[in-house]
Each structure stands twice: as structure tokens, then as C-alpha cells.
Design a protein around this motif. Structure first.
Motif, PDB file in Angstrom:
ATOM      1  N   LYS A 159      -5.502  -9.462  -1.388  1.00 27.38           N
ATOM      2  CA  LYS A 159      -6.368  -8.365  -1.004  1.00 27.38           C
ATOM      3  C   LYS A 159      -6.126  -7.284  -2.010  1.00 27.38           C
ATOM      4  O   LYS A 159      -4.838  -7.252  -2.514  1.00 27.38           O
ATOM      5  CB  LYS A 159      -6.548  -8.067   0.287  1.00 27.38           C
ATOM      6  N   ASN A 160      -6.786  -6.218  -2.362  1.00 24.08           N
ATOM      7  CA  ASN A 160      -6.794  -5.341  -3.389  1.00 24.08           C
ATOM      8  C   ASN A 160      -6.229  -3.902  -2.587  1.00 24.08           C
ATOM      9  O   ASN A 160      -7.200  -3.422  -1.713  1.00 24.08           O
ATOM     10  CB  ASN A 160      -7.881  -4.877  -4.056  1.00 24.08           C
ATOM     11  N   PRO A 161      -4.971  -3.679  -2.623  1.00 24.13           N
ATOM     12  CA  PRO A 161      -4.527  -2.595  -1.992  1.00 24.13           C
ATOM     13  C   PRO A 161      -5.039  -1.409  -2.333  1.00 24.13           C
ATOM     14  O   PRO A 161      -4.884  -0.330  -1.490  1.00 24.13           O
ATOM     15  CB  PRO A 161      -2.756  -2.603  -2.104  1.00 24.13           C
ATOM     16  N   ILE A 162      -5.344  -1.262  -3.513  1.00 14.96           N
ATOM     17  CA  ILE A 162      -6.112  -0.093  -4.189  1.00 14.96           C
ATOM     18  C   ILE A 162      -7.487   0.610  -3.254  1.00 14.96           C
ATOM     19  O   ILE A 162      -7.519   1.730  -3.262  1.00 14.96           O
ATOM     20  CB  ILE A 162      -6.438  -0.210  -5.553  1.00 14.96           C
ATOM     21  N   ASP A 163      -7.839  -0.553  -2.501  1.00 15.14           N
ATOM     22  CA  ASP A 163      -8.967  -0.244  -1.778  1.00 15.14           C
ATOM     23  C   ASP A 163      -8.790   0.714  -0.559  1.00 15.14           C
ATOM     24  O   ASP A 163      -9.650   1.367   0.008  1.00 15.14           O
ATOM     25  CB  ASP A 163      -9.679  -1.449  -1.094  1.00 15.14           C
ATOM     26  N   ILE A 181       0.823  -1.184  -0.084  1.00  9.45           N
ATOM     27  CA  ILE A 181      -0.046  -0.014  -0.056  1.00  9.45           C
ATOM     28  C   ILE A 181       0.672   1.181   0.094  1.00  9.45           C
ATOM     29  O   ILE A 181       0.662   2.362  -0.745  1.00  9.45           O
ATOM     30  CB  ILE A 181      -1.022   0.078   1.263  1.00  9.45           C
ATOM     31  N   LYS A 182       1.828   1.258   0.822  1.00  7.78           N
ATOM     32  CA  LYS A 182       2.757   2.374   1.020  1.00  7.78           C
ATOM     33  C   LYS A 182       3.415   2.647  -0.333  1.00  7.78           C
ATOM     34  O   LYS A 182       3.710   4.065  -0.823  1.00  7.78           O
ATOM     35  CB  LYS A 182       3.696   2.343   1.844  1.00  7.78           C
ATOM     36  N   ASP A 183       3.742   1.625  -1.217  1.00  5.36           N
ATOM     37  CA  ASP A 183       4.363   1.815  -2.350  1.00  5.36           C
ATOM     38  C   ASP A 183       3.476   2.629  -3.388  1.00  5.36           C
ATOM     39  O   ASP A 183       3.830   3.502  -4.191  1.00  5.36           O
ATOM     40  CB  ASP A 183       5.039   0.582  -2.811  1.00  5.36           C
ATOM     41  N   MET A 238      -8.891  -2.174 -11.242  1.00  4.35           N
ATOM     42  CA  MET A 238      -9.356  -3.313 -12.473  1.00  4.35           C
ATOM     43  C   MET A 238      -8.083  -4.317 -12.443  1.00  4.35           C
ATOM     44  O   MET A 238      -8.523  -5.551 -12.450  1.00  4.35           O
ATOM     45  CB  MET A 238      -9.547  -2.764 -13.588  1.00  4.35           C
ATOM     46  N   ILE A 239      -6.757  -3.874 -12.438  1.00  6.24           N
ATOM     47  CA  ILE A 239      -5.473  -4.809 -12.437  1.00  6.24           C
ATOM     48  C   ILE A 239      -5.769  -5.783 -11.267  1.00  6.24           C
ATOM     49  O   ILE A 239      -5.609  -7.069 -11.425  1.00  6.24           O
ATOM     50  CB  ILE A 239      -4.438  -4.035 -12.734  1.00  6.24           C
ATOM     51  N   PHE A 240      -5.757  -5.009  -9.943  1.00 10.68           N
ATOM     52  CA  PHE A 240      -5.476  -5.764  -8.920  1.00 10.68           C
ATOM     53  C   PHE A 240      -6.830  -6.534  -8.821  1.00 10.68           C
ATOM     54  O   PHE A 240      -6.696  -7.687  -8.122  1.00 10.68           O
ATOM     55  CB  PHE A 240      -5.303  -4.928  -7.562  1.00 10.68           C
ATOM     56  N   ASP A 241      -7.935  -6.366  -8.949  1.00 14.82           N
ATOM     57  CA  ASP A 241      -9.205  -6.955  -8.859  1.00 14.82           C
ATOM     58  C   ASP A 241      -8.946  -8.354  -9.537  1.00 14.82           C
ATOM     59  O   ASP A 241      -9.358  -9.436  -9.037  1.00 14.82           O
ATOM     60  CB  ASP A 241     -10.419  -6.280  -9.430  1.00 14.82           C
ATOM     61  N   PHE A 242      -8.488  -8.376 -10.933  1.00 20.34           N
ATOM     62  CA  PHE A 242      -8.279  -9.322 -11.766  1.00 20.34           C
ATOM     63  C   PHE A 242      -7.232 -10.307 -11.086  1.00 20.34           C
ATOM     64  O   PHE A 242      -7.322 -11.419 -11.190  1.00 20.34           O
ATOM     65  CB  PHE A 242      -7.731  -8.815 -13.103  1.00 20.34           C
TER      66      PHE A 242
END
Length: 334
Positions: free
Chosen positions: A148-152, A109-111, A135-139
Motif C-alpha cells: 500500500k501507498n503510505p503517502i495516501d 506512515i509516522k516516519d 509517484m515513487i511509492f505508486d511505482f
């Protein structure tokens, strides 16, 4: 016929379901037992077999962000338009390719927060980047590359607009006229003297141009701009006449084919570099509105021509401007 060893297996699920065929691959052996991975669910057996044949397993700890992007985009681009796909490719190349070779498991997440915070972009574009990342991380989650999706957890900050509008000066416009024989200079001048959006300009059809009465009918993304009349300043009539070819479908073509936005943008940037000018494509439209205002053209006419719903007046006023009034207005530009 039995599949060869290591190919994987395809089997049919029971019950009434749309995608009843399952493709499954053995990715490793542990203590004499197979470690299998579901490749996907499909409507037909042939689709499942095809997916199995094309499947390439990459250990989660080694799969890079670029590899996940390639897998995701191949599937995602099948369901969206060409322009949207081109836009995503461009955003990725410019802003996200810096993490191409990083394992997606190692992207914390920090990166990603640091990457996102350093984007020197407008809020709209920054949000597009975040949407692509999500979308990339959900995939990646659906394919079990990550948990887990860090973008969340990405914190969105308001980015200041970095787009500076800069009009072409009278000296620069004269310079363009003096270099009219250079490729595409005429198109820049036509946009400066019409205020057409680049999308409208590239989508302008021959059938929507009336040379005799000096106007075209342009479509637009905005309600006010749909099928609006755009008059031609008398100075650009020779430029339009020279490019006007009745056999063509579109006004702006290359080898009788329509020019895409990305192709034109690259050529525009090169032209500006060759002429030592610093302008964006949208500066042409911005210049037109400024020139009209400086010439003290009626605000109602300006709003009507450029397709704005409000130019400090009500729509009720400027919808009554007829073609002759608009041509008089645009001819006020020297």
C-alpha cells in the motif's frame, strides 16, 4: 533459440492486445517449484527480451528507497521534459535523500509524516515533494515491493511561506557596479534594471533585442507577460552591447551555448558568497519593481514592464502604454 538457464522466459499472450509479450523471471525456488515474477508487458518480443536482460531482482525486504527511486526515475524521466526532470532531481537530493538507505518496506506512515512535517518549505514546494513521494511509492506498488501507498495517508498541513524578499540596497547596487569586471555581475545588474524573470532572461534571444531603440521582447509564463516589451535603462546599454553577439541564438551564453537555470543558479549563489551578499535571483526582479515604485514611476508602466496583469489598476489602462513612455519610466531609476 532457447534462453540460458536462469535468464527467464518470454511468451506471447493470446487475443487482440497492444502489449502481448510477457517477460517473466524465476526469482527463487520453493519445494522444487519456481517462484516467478512478471518483469513487464511489451509490444514486441525484442522489447521483452531486452527488459529481461536488464532486470535485476532485489528481495523486497532489502530494496532501499534510493533503489526504488532510481528504477522509477529512469522510466519516468523518459516521458517528461529536461527541466521537469532536473527539478525532481534537485527536490529529491535536497529533501528526500536522507532516507536513501532505508528499506522501502520499513518506511511507515509516522516516519514519512515526520519527514514531511519538518520540511521548512512553502506550501507549493511541500506539495511537490508529496507528489514525488506518491509517484515513487505508486511505482513500488506496481512492482510489488510494497502493498500500500503510505503517502495516501499523509496529512497535509499548510506550510508558511519561508521565502523572504529582500531588495538590493543602493549601496549594494553601487558595490555591484564597482565589481562589474567579475563574472556574471553584469547579468545581475541587467536583471535589476529590467525586472526580467530569470527564465525570460536565460531564454532571451538575440533576434528579440533592439539595441538602437533600447528594448527587448520577452516571453513569460503569465498571460500578461507574453511577448511584452521590456525597455532598457540607459545605464545598462553598455552591458548589453558588450554581451550582444549577432551570431549567437541566445543573449546569455557560455561557450556559445545557452546556459541552463541550474547552472546559472549555482554561479549566482557562488557570486553572492564571493561578494558577501545575501540575495536570491528573484531579488533582482523584486528590486526593479521597488526602485520603479520609489522613483514614482506610473503604476501602469510598472505593470506593463514587469508583466503583471494587475498593479492596482486595470489591464485596460496599462495596455495603452507605448514604448517611449516605458523607456521614460525605466530611466527614472538612477
Amino acid at each position: 533459440m532457447k534462453n540460458p538457464n536462469g535468464f527467464g522466459s518470454v511468451y506471447k499472450l493470446s487475443g487482440n492486445r497492444k502489449k502481448k509479450w510477457v517477460a517473466r523471471k524465476t526469482i527463487s525456488w520453493e519445494n522444487g517449484k519456481q517462484n516467478r515474477k512478471i518483469v513487464g508487458y511489451f509490444e514486441t518480443k525484442n522489447e521483452a527480451l531486452k527488459a529481461l536482460a536488464n532486470f535485476e531482482y532485489i528481495e523486497n525486504s532489502k530494496i532501499t528507497f534510493k533503489q526504488v527511486y532510481d528504477l522509477w526515475s529512469k522510466k519516468h524521466f523518459e516521458n517528461i521534459g529536461h527541466n521537469r526532470a532536473t527539478n525532481i532531481k534537485s527536490r529529491y537530493k535536497v529533501h528526500l535523500s536522507v532516507i536513501d538507505n532505508v528499506s522501502i518496506c520499513d518506511l511507515k506512515i509516522k516516519d514519512l509524516q515526520k519527514l514531511y512535517d519538518n520540511l521548512n518549505l512553502s506550501s507549493g514546494t511541500a506539495n511537490q515533494i508529496k507528489s514525488i513521494l506518491k509517484m515513487i511509492f505508486d511505482f513500488a506498488i506496481r512492482n510489488e515491493y510494497i502493498d500500500k501507498n503510505p503517502i495516501d495517508y499523509l496529512e497535509v498541513k499548510k506550510h508558511k511561506s519561508v521565502l523572504e524578499r529582500k531588495i538590493f540596497t543602493s549601496e549594494e547596487i553601487a558595490f555591484l557596479w564597482n565589481n562589474i569586471n567579475l563574472k556574471l555581475v553584469d547579468t545581475v545588474l541587467i536583471m535589476i534594471y529590467t525586472g526580467l524573470r530569470i527564465e525570460e532572461f536565460l531564454n532571451l534571444k538575440i533576434e528579440n533585442i533592439n539595441l538602437e531603440e533600447r528594448y527587448c521582447i520577452a516571453g513569460s509564463k503569465t498571460e500578461a507577460g507574453i511577448n511584452r516589451l521590456v525597455p532598457f535603462n540607459h545605464k545598462i546599454i553598455p552591458l548589453i552591447t558588450k554581451r550582444f553577439k549577432e551570431k549567437n541564438t541566445y543573449f546569455i551564453t557560455c561557450n556559445n551555448r545557452k546556459i541552463s537555470y541550474s547552472t546559472y543558479r549555482r554561479a549566482f549563489i557562488k557570486l553572492m558568497e564571493d561578494l558577501n551578499l545575501k540575495h536570491t535571483i528573484h531579488d533582482c526582479r523584486h528590486t526593479f519593481a521597488t526602485l520603479m515604485s520609489n522613483a514614482e514611476a506610473n503604476p501602469a508602466s510598472i505593470a506593463k514592464i514587469i508583466g503583471h496583469k494587475d498593479y492596482k489598476i486595470t489591464e485596460k489602462i496599462y495596455t495603452h502604454k507605448d514604448k517611449n513612455e516605458l523607456i521614460k519610466a525605466v530611466d527614472m531609476i538612477n
